[in-house]
Design an enzyme around this catalytic site. Structure first.
Site, PDB file in Angstrom:
ATOM      1  N   GLY A  46     -10.976  -3.668   2.810  1.00  0.00           N
ATOM      2  CA  GLY A  46     -11.660  -2.533   3.435  1.00  0.00           C
ATOM      3  C   GLY A  46     -11.225  -2.312   4.882  1.00  0.00           C
ATOM      4  CD  GLN A  70       0.977  -9.101  -2.316  1.00  0.00           C
ATOM      5  OE1 GLN A  70       1.782  -9.739  -2.964  1.00  0.00           O
ATOM      6  NE2 GLN A  70      -0.259  -8.938  -2.717  1.00  0.00           N
ATOM      7  CE  LYS A 126       2.961  -2.646  -4.502  1.00  0.00           C
ATOM      8  NZ  LYS A 126       2.800  -2.414  -3.064  1.00  0.00           N
ATOM      9  N   GLY A 127       0.426   1.656  -7.512  1.00  0.00           N
ATOM     10  CA  GLY A 127      -0.445   1.768  -8.682  1.00  0.00           C
ATOM     11  C   GLY A 127      -0.123   2.987  -9.522  1.00  0.00           C
ATOM     12  CB  THR A 183       2.943  15.974  -4.542  1.00  0.00           C
ATOM     13  OG1 THR A 183       2.720  16.324  -5.904  1.00  0.00           O
ATOM     14  CG2 THR A 183       4.417  16.097  -4.197  1.00  0.00           C
ATOM     15  CG  ASN A 209      -2.316 -11.199  -2.418  1.00  0.00           C
ATOM     16  OD1 ASN A 209      -2.138 -11.055  -3.621  1.00  0.00           O
ATOM     17  ND2 ASN A 209      -1.390 -11.657  -1.610  1.00  0.00           N
ATOM     18  N   GLY A 218      -4.207  -4.837  -4.426  1.00  0.00           N
ATOM     19  CA  GLY A 218      -5.230  -3.895  -4.851  1.00  0.00           C
ATOM     20  C   GLY A 218      -4.544  -2.651  -5.367  1.00  0.00           C
ATOM     21  CG  HIS A 219      -1.673  -2.507  -7.777  1.00  0.00           C
ATOM     22  ND1 HIS A 219      -0.747  -3.140  -8.555  1.00  0.00           N
ATOM     23  CD2 HIS A 219      -1.280  -2.692  -6.495  1.00  0.00           C
ATOM     24  CE1 HIS A 219       0.168  -3.699  -7.764  1.00  0.00           C
ATOM     25  NE2 HIS A 219      -0.139  -3.441  -6.522  1.00  0.00           N
ATOM     26  CB  THR A 220      -6.383   2.621  -6.566  1.00  0.00           C
ATOM     27  OG1 THR A 220      -6.893   1.666  -5.636  1.00  0.00           O
ATOM     28  CG2 THR A 220      -7.491   3.574  -6.974  1.00  0.00           C
ATOM     29  NE  ARG A 225       7.378 -32.011  -5.033  1.00  0.00           N
ATOM     30  CZ  ARG A 225       8.374 -32.699  -4.482  1.00  0.00           C
ATOM     31  NH1 ARG A 225       9.436 -32.981  -5.180  1.00  0.00           N
ATOM     32  NH2 ARG A 225       8.311 -33.105  -3.239  1.00  0.00           N
ATOM     33  CG  ASP A 280      -1.704  -1.294   1.352  1.00  0.00           C
ATOM     34  OD1 ASP A 280      -2.248  -1.762   0.342  1.00  0.00           O
ATOM     35  OD2 ASP A 280      -1.714  -1.855   2.455  1.00  0.00           O
ATOM     36  CD  GLU A 281       4.726  -0.413  -0.162  1.00  0.00           C
ATOM     37  OE1 GLU A 281       4.049  -0.718  -1.168  1.00  0.00           O
ATOM     38  OE2 GLU A 281       5.241  -1.256   0.582  1.00  0.00           O
TER      39      GLU A 281
END
Ligand code: IMP
Length: 431
Positions: free
Chosen positions: A303, A225, A16-17, A415, A38, A40-42, A145, A13-14
């Site tokens: 959420g 992640q 990245k999106g 920013t 898992n 979530g890229h906005t 495997r 959640d840094e």
């Protein structure tokens, strides 16, 4: 540089999106190499919001090839649903612009069921706080495997054999957790139903990417992640089940490590974490609440409210080292606007001893308390700044101090969620 890897340098959640979207304009190929839905890229493009989980962020930009590599675990039902949602937003998705590695393991409904049942049964202290999407169990089957992989969908006999192998392993586990046995026919029917839709995108990704590389095309490796959730180098066992650090980009698609030219770490100006596990610089006071509110810190996938804390330079210095970051994209600086004083965690106190890194043993991690350095804050808004001249002197000092402490330079400063609100120092794709 031809090939760039983007890795989250904290607990995910840094932001990245936005950065991946910004870089994908310069890339020819965008490849996911680990994780699953898992993530979530906005992305915000011309005011339109796109939410992606399994699809690489490149899909929303026309004319790019998006790739799901073998390092990913793929929920085919979720992917097909996501493709439909994105299509409904006016984005064209076809096998010309999306490829899935044939050797990608699938996440089956039984994986999600197992993930959620285990979390429910877990007591305090052993609960991971997973996204409940079956990521861990799917990776367990990969190393065990017994995965059903994308290529298996093409052959009925192989598919049945793989499903039977999975049943053999999973039914006793399910019994132990009080879940019904797997309905073999139903699972096979579900797999047969999605097979044509998934196989349409299946390709030998390793071959395609090596050809692209030889042809001088630019590849952007999109991490999900964050490095502190890495299965080896994260805060184990409170981690995800894949390698998140940059080295995974090579094995997660089938390209040599020498093909990676630049590693960009995404670093948020403070720290957040979703789920359980140690977090030395966590704030459970008004400051933490303020960071959460100003930063809209709620999980995109679940959420859940994210835990918030001051910037932890010890952890980021560590993830910059384990991923070999060449530069960082520093995000959400504007969330710090208006704080009179800012704190940065520069070391830990462990039983009276000063430590410059996070110890590996879980009990030591839990006992680490932060040693802070204080810096003056700023009252002006930094939101939307597009040049250093738009930033107050204290904000610049804060960024410079972070660079010094993590031993890695800022390449980009973001920013706001809008892609234009970015200060460029070094273009990772520049030769
Ligand atoms: P899992 O990946 O669902 O198994 O969850 C394991 C841990 O990783 C939990 O603490 C999750 O909250 C965390 N996690 C998984 N994916 C993300 C992500 O994309 N952003 C932030 N945290 C994540």
């Amino acid at each position: 540089m031809a090939n760039v890897v983007v890795v989250g340098a904290q607990w995910g959640d840094e932001g990245k999106g936005k950065i991946v979207d910004w870089l994908s304009e310069r890339a020819d190929v965008i490849a996911r190499f680990q994780g699953g839905h898992n993530a979530g890229h906005t992305l915000v493009i011309d005011g339109k919001v796109y939410k992606l989980n399994a699809l690489p962020s490149g899909v929303v930009r026309g004319g790019k090839l998006s790739v799901i590599g073998n390092g990913v675990v793929l929920d085919p039902w979720h992917l097909l649903g996501e493709i439909e949602t994105i299509r409904a937003q006016g984005v064209e998705i076809s096998p010309d612009v999306l490829m899935i590695a044939e050797n990608t393991p699938l996440i089956l409904p039984i994986h999600g069921e197992l993930d959620r049942a285990r979390e429910e049964a877990a007591s305090k202290g052993t609960k991971i706080g997973t996204t409940g999407r079956g990521i861990g169990p799917a990776y367990e089957d990969k190393v065990g495997r017994r995965s059903v992989r994308v290529a298996d969908l093409a052959d009925e006999a192989t598919l049945e054999a793989r499903v039977d192998r999975a049943l053999q392993h999973h039914d006793p586990l399910r019994r132990g957790l009080g879940i019904e046995p797997i309905d073999r026919d139903e699972l096979l029917a579900k797999l047969r139903a999605i097979a044509p839709g998934i196989l349409a995108y299946a390709a030998p990704v390793w071959k395609v990417l090596n050809e692209k590389r030889k042809a001088g095309k630019r590849i952007l490796f999109e991490g999900a992640q964050g490095a502190l959730l890495d299965i080896d180098f994260g805060t184990y066992p409170f981690v995800t089940s894949s390698n998140v650090i940059a080295g995974q980009a090579a094995t997660g698609v089938g390209i040599g490590p020498g093909s990676i030219d630049y590693v960009l770490g995404i670093v948020k100006a403070y720290t957040t974490r979703v789920g359980e596990g140690p977090f030395p610089a966590e704030l459970e006071d008004e400051d933490g609440q303020r960071l959460g509110e100003r930063g809209h810190e709620f999980g995109t996938v679940t959420g859940r409210k994210r835990r918030c804390g001051w910037f932890d330079a010890v952890l980021v210095r560590q993830t910059c080292a384990t991923s070999g970051m060449n530069g960082i994209a520093f995000t959400k600086l504007d969330v710090l606007d208006g704080f009179e004083t800012l704190k940065i965690c520069v070391a830990y106190d462990l039983d009276g001893e000063r430590l410059e890194y996070l110890p590996t043993a879980a009990d030591s991690q839990a006992r680490c308390t932060p040693i802070y350095e204080e810096m003056p804050g700023w009252s002006q808004s930094t939101e939307g700044a597009r040049s250093w001249a738009d930033l107050p002197a204290e904000a610049i000092k804060y960024v410079r101090r972070v660079e010094e402490l993590i031993d890695c330079p800022v390449a980009l400063l973001s920013t706001s969620p809008e892609r234009e609100d970015t200060i460029l120092v070094t273009d990772p794709f520049a030769d």
